[in-house]
Design an enzyme around this catalytic site. Structure first.
Site, short mmCIF file in Angstrom:
data_model
loop_
_atom_site.label_atom_id
_atom_site.label_comp_id
_atom_site.label_asym_id
_atom_site.label_seq_id
_atom_site.Cartn_x
_atom_site.Cartn_y
_atom_site.Cartn_z
CE1 TYR A 267 0.74 -0.75 4.54
CE2 TYR A 267 0.51 1.63 4.33
CZ TYR A 267 0.92 0.52 5.06
OH TYR A 267 1.52 0.70 6.28
CB CYS A 268 1.74 3.90 -1.67
SG CYS A 268 0.84 3.81 -3.23
CB THR A 269 -0.37 8.35 -0.20
OG1 THR A 269 0.87 8.30 0.48
CG2 THR A 269 -1.27 9.39 0.41
N GLY A 271 -1.95 4.99 -4.33
CA GLY A 271 -1.91 3.80 -5.18
C GLY A 271 -0.84 3.79 -6.26
CB VAL A 296 -3.60 5.00 3.03
CG1 VAL A 296 -4.12 5.17 4.45
CG2 VAL A 296 -2.50 3.94 3.00
#
Ligand SMILES: [Zn+2]
Ligand SMILES: [Zn+2]
Length: 431
Positions: A267-269, A271, A296
């Protein structure tokens, strides 16, 4: 012949959408660069237009001018082949002329990555305009409140060889091939997987359940203000030099795992970093790559903070946002209190708990590290991240509260002056 059909279809599309979404003061039709936006096979005009007709955006019509004027931050990205990205840049700039948009909007042969702020009216108009190209009509557009006016100092809209910063660039990566990217999981599926994992941890004798590895592919300072429970802290201070799965290093969580049998949930902020990085891992033989759809920020909007601790770091003037910022509905006082209790964060220098989850940049211009800092250390280290930096030759003054530094050249003339004089003179140094 096919292109003529699609040319008309874009125009028709605009006509159909206009009475529903676009007030006459936004003459979208005149901005449609049809020749640059020719449809590929399988134009979805029919379905898209039907959706627009069936579901007029009543919310938008009911909202008054006040809401239109409110500042929001909008983010979206999509990997789409642009034959002539420079022409695309020009047409985007034309559309934004006279609209109050600040931010970073980058385009290249592989698509677009946009993060910007503006009054809701302008911000939404731009995203809607991009989506009028059928290739973008299903793109996820994320909007959050900007808090205090623009979250970016100016507009940077240009061609950029890499849509995200990554060592070696990203143009050589197979980003346009969705089968090479991690498989997106909806926020609810993601939550299910994490909950199943938590149960597994409790009854550890279970071996029939697939192994799962939760990978945070952001920067370490982002992890510091908030992350999914059970995710490993990234081993780099910058995504650009991420090397998960590429090293023999014992600290690499992907080192030695079964590439066929382990599910990697990354995951990241928003995508895009997972989409980019997963293509590298895929080439290295990792089979089961999953990513959180919309990152997220989308998860917090849809599912709330379940499984998440702390704040979300964002790359704009707001820096760190509590999960409630992304919620569709504002949480009750009780929920907000629970969220607040779960906030984490510790001072980079002394490891004590930090309540204010907001980073500062190291005052040493040659370090510039983003870090969390307690008030005591901010004062003691004169705004630096460590005592080595405090002794460095090129220091900026300690700023009061959580003000951000201006561009480095502003401090150029004063850099040879010891900073301690400045900070001591400042009565309000760190609160
Ligand atoms: Zn401290
Ligand atoms: Zn430093």
């Amino acid at each position: 012949m096919a292109s003529a059909v699609h040319h008309n279809c874009h125009r028709l599309h605009a006509l159909l959408l206009r009475p529903l979404h676009a007030p006459s003061r936004h003459p979208r039709l005149s901005f449609l660069p049809c020749s640059a936006r020719l449809a590929a096979p399988g134009c979805r005009l029919g379905t898209h237009a039907a959706v627009a007709l069936a579901e007029p955006d009543l919310e938008e019509e009911e909202e008054g001018d006040d809401d239109d004027a409110q500042f929001v931050v909008v983010t979206f990205y999509k990997f789409v082949p642009f034959e002539d990205p420079h022409a695309e840049v020009a047409s985007h700039l034309r559309f934004l002329q006279g609209r109050d948009i600040h931010g970073r909007i980058y385009l290249n042969e592989q698509g677009i990555n946009a993060q910007y702020s503006g009054p809701r009216k302008d911000a939404v108009a731009y995203a809607d305009w991009v989506k009028m190209d059928h290739r973008f009509c299903d793109m996820l557009v994320q909007t959050s409140p900007a808090l205090t006016g623009h979250a970016f100092p100016r507009l940077k809209l240009r061609y950029k060889p890499a849509l995200v910063q990554l060592e070696g660039g990203s143009l050589h990566l197979p980003l346009l091939d969705s089968s090479m990217r991690a498989k997106p999981l909806t926020p609810s599926k993601w939550k299910e997987r994490l909950e199943a994992r938590a149960c597994l941890d409790l009854s550890s004798s279970e071996t029939s359940v697939r192994k799962l590895l939760l990978l945070d592919v952001r920067n370490d300072y982002e992890w510091d203000v908030g992350h999914f429970e059970g995710a490993q802290r990234p081993n780099v201070d910058c995504f650009r030099s991420t090397s998960f799965g590429l090293s023999e290093d014992a600290s690499d969580p992907l080192n030695g795992i079964d590439k066929e049998k382990t599910d990697i949930l990354m995951y990241c902020t928003g995508g895009i970093r997972c989409d980019v990085y997963s293509t590298i891992l895929r080439k290295k033989g990792f089979r089961n790559l999953y990513t959180l759809e919309g990152g997220v920020s989308n998860y917090l909007r849809v599912e709330g903070p379940a499984g998440w601790v702390g704040n979300l770091f964002v790359f704009d003037g707001r820096l760190s946002l509590p999960p409630a910022t992304f919620r569709r509905s504002w949480p009750s006082g009780e929920e907000a209190a629970v969220e607040k209790e779960r906030w984490v964060g510790c001072c980079y220098a002394c490891r004590s708990k930090v309540v204010e989850l907001r980073h500062r940049n190291c005052a040493n211009i040659d370090c510039n590290r983003l870090f969390l800092c307690c008030r005591w250390c901010a004062k003691e280290l004169a705004g630096c991240c460590c005592s080595d930096c405090k002794a460095a030759p090129r220091l900026r003054p300690l700023l009061p509260g959580h003000q951000r530094y201006l561009k480095w050249h502003v401090y150029r003339d004063g850099l040879s002056t010891p900073v301690a004089t400045d900070s001591k003179d400042n009565p309000d140094c760190c609160c």
